[in-house]
Design a protein around this motif. Structure first.
Motif, short mmCIF file in Angstrom:
data_model
loop_
_atom_site.label_atom_id
_atom_site.label_comp_id
_atom_site.label_asym_id
_atom_site.label_seq_id
_atom_site.Cartn_x
_atom_site.Cartn_y
_atom_site.Cartn_z
N ALA A 144 0.81 -1.21 0.00
CA ALA A 144 0.00 0.00 0.00
C ALA A 144 0.85 1.27 0.00
O ALA A 144 0.37 2.35 -0.36
N ASN A 145 2.08 1.17 0.44
CA ASN A 145 2.93 2.35 0.54
C ASN A 145 3.91 2.39 -0.63
O ASN A 145 4.73 1.51 -0.80
N LYS A 146 3.79 3.45 -1.39
CA LYS A 146 4.64 3.61 -2.55
C LYS A 146 5.44 4.91 -2.44
O LYS A 146 5.00 5.86 -1.77
N THR A 161 9.55 11.04 -2.45
CA THR A 161 8.31 11.40 -1.74
C THR A 161 7.46 10.15 -1.53
O THR A 161 7.51 9.20 -2.32
N GLY A 162 6.68 10.15 -0.45
CA GLY A 162 5.81 9.02 -0.16
C GLY A 162 5.07 9.26 1.15
O GLY A 162 5.07 10.38 1.68
N HIS A 163 4.43 8.20 1.67
CA HIS A 163 3.72 8.31 2.95
C HIS A 163 3.85 6.98 3.69
O HIS A 163 4.11 5.93 3.09
N TYR A 204 6.18 12.16 3.75
CA TYR A 204 7.59 12.53 3.84
C TYR A 204 8.12 12.94 2.47
O TYR A 204 7.71 12.43 1.43
N THR A 205 9.03 13.89 2.51
CA THR A 205 9.82 14.29 1.34
C THR A 205 11.28 14.25 1.76
O THR A 205 11.68 14.93 2.70
N VAL A 206 12.04 13.42 1.07
CA VAL A 206 13.46 13.26 1.41
C VAL A 206 14.29 13.78 0.25
O VAL A 206 14.08 13.40 -0.91
N THR A 207 15.24 14.66 0.56
CA THR A 207 16.14 15.21 -0.46
C THR A 207 17.55 14.73 -0.16
O THR A 207 18.11 15.00 0.90
N TYR A 208 18.10 13.98 -1.10
CA TYR A 208 19.48 13.50 -0.99
C TYR A 208 20.36 14.27 -1.97
O TYR A 208 19.98 14.47 -3.14
N GLN A 229 7.15 0.12 -1.52
CA GLN A 229 7.30 -0.38 -2.88
C GLN A 229 8.21 0.58 -3.63
O GLN A 229 7.96 1.78 -3.69
N GLY A 230 9.30 0.07 -4.18
CA GLY A 230 10.31 0.93 -4.78
C GLY A 230 9.88 1.59 -6.07
O GLY A 230 8.96 1.13 -6.75
N ASP A 231 10.57 2.67 -6.39
CA ASP A 231 10.35 3.39 -7.64
C ASP A 231 11.72 3.79 -8.19
O ASP A 231 12.15 4.93 -8.06
N PRO A 232 12.44 2.84 -8.78
CA PRO A 232 13.79 3.16 -9.25
C PRO A 232 13.80 4.26 -10.31
O PRO A 232 12.83 4.44 -11.06
N ASN A 233 14.89 4.98 -10.36
CA ASN A 233 15.11 5.97 -11.40
C ASN A 233 16.57 5.88 -11.82
O ASN A 233 17.34 5.12 -11.21
N THR A 234 16.97 6.59 -12.84
CA THR A 234 18.34 6.48 -13.34
C THR A 234 19.02 7.84 -13.40
O THR A 234 18.38 8.87 -13.67
#
Length: 544
Positions: free
Chosen positions: A149-151, A173-175, A234-238, A268-273
């Motif tokens: 349920a959490n993405k 970003t997610g919850h 949450y919003t996480v900035t790396y 649930q992951g959301d990969p990016n490149t």
């Protein structure tokens, strides 16, 4: 009594050493700000995580370049990840300042036994004597499952591709959904073995919570003791510094581990490149002169250019290899500066000078590292070479990161100008008497290896002689020296006056065959007298 006195002194000395050790240990503190547990899901490819440590300088000293290392892993499961070298540069740290070091670690298997490692602080790039160290334990390597349920949504905020030595930002970003009894959130910006931490050094993280829980958490990856179990956004900035170049895009797989009921689950992951980093940095080498006298001092400049880049970039070191043939140059202590500001002396190993630090060059600009060297008393051509580094990649005279093209400059050490003067005469008769004409010849030769710049000859007309107007001849034997400019000096002088030229010189134009007023002749030569060049001047006087 003497034995008792000696024992007391020894005890006091030991106490002093103990106190000194305590002060040294307290000068730095290392605090973990990531999860004490290692969360995995081997079936989903989650077998790595970032750990973070706050490094605080509690001393009264300012340090120009702090480095932190993670090593000495004990246990059978947890080690550094394959793309992580375990060394992080924090740069300058003032007294009382805190910075965070991040490391990427992996687990080989889930295990309940503690897995330990050591974090060490160094005053420059290791290996060197450490300032402090502390051991930390992953209490367990724990398997988790995915909370469907959490993405999360992963965004490469850019620049993409990043510039080598510059910053690339990743936003997640997610919850959380309902938070379970353990009341914790654990974050990692990457989670798979394919992530190459050496190419992307994590330098900062910022977590902003809203909704069920609120707050901003800077440079920490673990939040526990949450006030509410309600759904939290949450919003996480790396921020990563691009420290390497790859041939293929880098997949980034951030993950959040959330207390769910009595268990820990991951989103649930959301990969990016991230596209391969591009290089806009080049290094050039300049010298304050193309030639120098043996034993002389010269200034070298290492010019770091970011002319083609759109973002600021930072290199970790400059390495300059001084020539050892035909002789060895000597670095001048305390002569180093970066962008006009004095910096520490380089470390010196043989003929290699290395400046380690955080050297930033803004986008579209250049920055200079300057230093001085002294040449030996040996003539010849000296070629000096230099490179810089971002991570393990060399910055040199080309934009390509796979070649080896150091910046270089050649300087020739030559002997200084050495003017030899000869003067001779001949008369138009064997008997010198009133009316006799005497022709003088002045020969000057540059015996040195370096051209002589414009110089002046003074010649005093003998007493009771007249200068023959129009008798001057100038013969460049070799070297092509420009013709001399002749000035005459008029002065009422007696034979007893000392032979020194009057000041200032006065230009004089004679009006007759002989000039009976000239006391001195001034020969002013324009141009250079090349090495091993000779020329002559002749003129005639008449005996009164």
């Amino acid at each position: 009594m003497k034995m008792k006195s000696l024992l007391i002194k020894l005890l006091l000395l030991c106490s002093l050493f103990v106190c000194m050790g305590q002060v040294s240990a307290q000068a730095w503190t290392i605090t973990r700000t990531s999860s004490p547990k290692f969360y995995t899901d081997f079936g989903a490819g989650i077998r790595c995580m970032y750990v973070s440590y706050q490094i605080t300088n509690n001393s009264t000293s300012n340090y120009t370049d702090i480095w932190v290392a993670a090593d000495t892993f004990t246990g059978v499961s947890v080690t550094l990840a394959p793309g992580e070298d375990g060394i992080v540069q924090l740069g300058s740290m003032a007294a009382g300042q805190t910075k965070t070091a991040f490391f990427y670690i992996r687990a080989l298997s889930n295990i309940a036994a503690p897995q330990t490692h050591t974090v060490r602080i160094y005053p420059t790039r290791p290996p060197t004597a450490e300032l402090a160290s502390s051991s930390f334990t992953q209490t367990v390597v724990e398997d988790t499952i995915q909370a469907n349920a959490n993405k999360i949504t992963t965004t490469i905020a850019g620049p993409n591709p990043p510039g080598l030595g510059g910053i690339v930002t990743v936003t997640v970003t997610g919850h959380s959904g309902s938070i379970g009894s353990q009341n914790l959130l654990s974050y990692t910006p990457a989670s798979e073995l394919s992530w190459t931490a050496n190419n992307y050094q994590l330098v900062s993280s910022t977590i902003v919570l809203s909704g069920g829980n609120t707050g901003t958490y800077t440079d920490r990856l673990f939040i526990s003791g949450l006030a509410s179990d309600s759904d939290t956004n949450y919003t996480v900035t790396y921020e990563f510094r691009a420290t390497g170049v790859s041939t293929a895009p880098q997949i980034v797989t951030p993950m959040v581990f959330i207390a769910s009921g009595t268990n820990i689950k991951h989103t649930q992951g959301d990969p990016n490149t991230i596209s391969p980093a591009t290089n806009s940095l080049t290094l050039s080498k300049l010298s304050s002169a193309t030639s120098v006298y043996p034993g002389g001092t010269l200034t070298y400049t290492l010019r770091l250019s970011n002319a083609g880049g759109a973002y600021d970039a930072t290199v970790e070191d400059f390495t300059d290899t001084l020539p050892t043939t035909p002789g060895s140059l000597a670095y001048v202590t305390n002569s180093s500066a970066y962008n006009g500001v004095a910096i520490s002396n380089p470390s010196i190993s043989g003929a290699t000078l290395t400046w380690v630090g955080s050297f930033t060059v803004p986008a579209g600009q250049t920055r200079d590292l300057t230093f001085q060297v002294t040449f030996p008393n040996t003539g010849g051509t000296y070629t000096n070479r230099a490179v810089a580094h971002v991570g393990g990649f060399q910055i040199d005279s080309t934009l390509a990161t796979g070649d080896n093209s150091p910046a270089s400059v050649a300087v020739t050490a030559r002997t200084p100008p050495n003017i030899k003067l000869d003067k001779s005469y001949s008369a138009n008769t064997a008997i010198i008497q009133s009316g006799t004409e005497i022709t003088y010849t002045i020969t000057f030769t540059n015996l040195g290896e370096t051209a002589a710049t414009t110089f002046t000859l003074f010649d005093m007309i003998p007493a009771r002689t007249d200068f023959k107007v129009g008798s001057l001849t100038y013969t460049p034997i070799r070297g092509g020296v420009a013709a001399p400019i002749v000035s005459y000096a008029n002065a009422a002088r007696s034979p007893a006056d000392p032979p020194q030229p009057p000041s200032p010189w006065v230009s004089y134009t004679p009006s007759g065959t002989y000039d009976t007023q000239v006391t001195f002749i001034r020969w002013a030569f324009s141009g250079n007298i090349p090495a091993n060049a000779s020329s002559t001047i002749t003129f005639t006087v008449r005996i009164q």
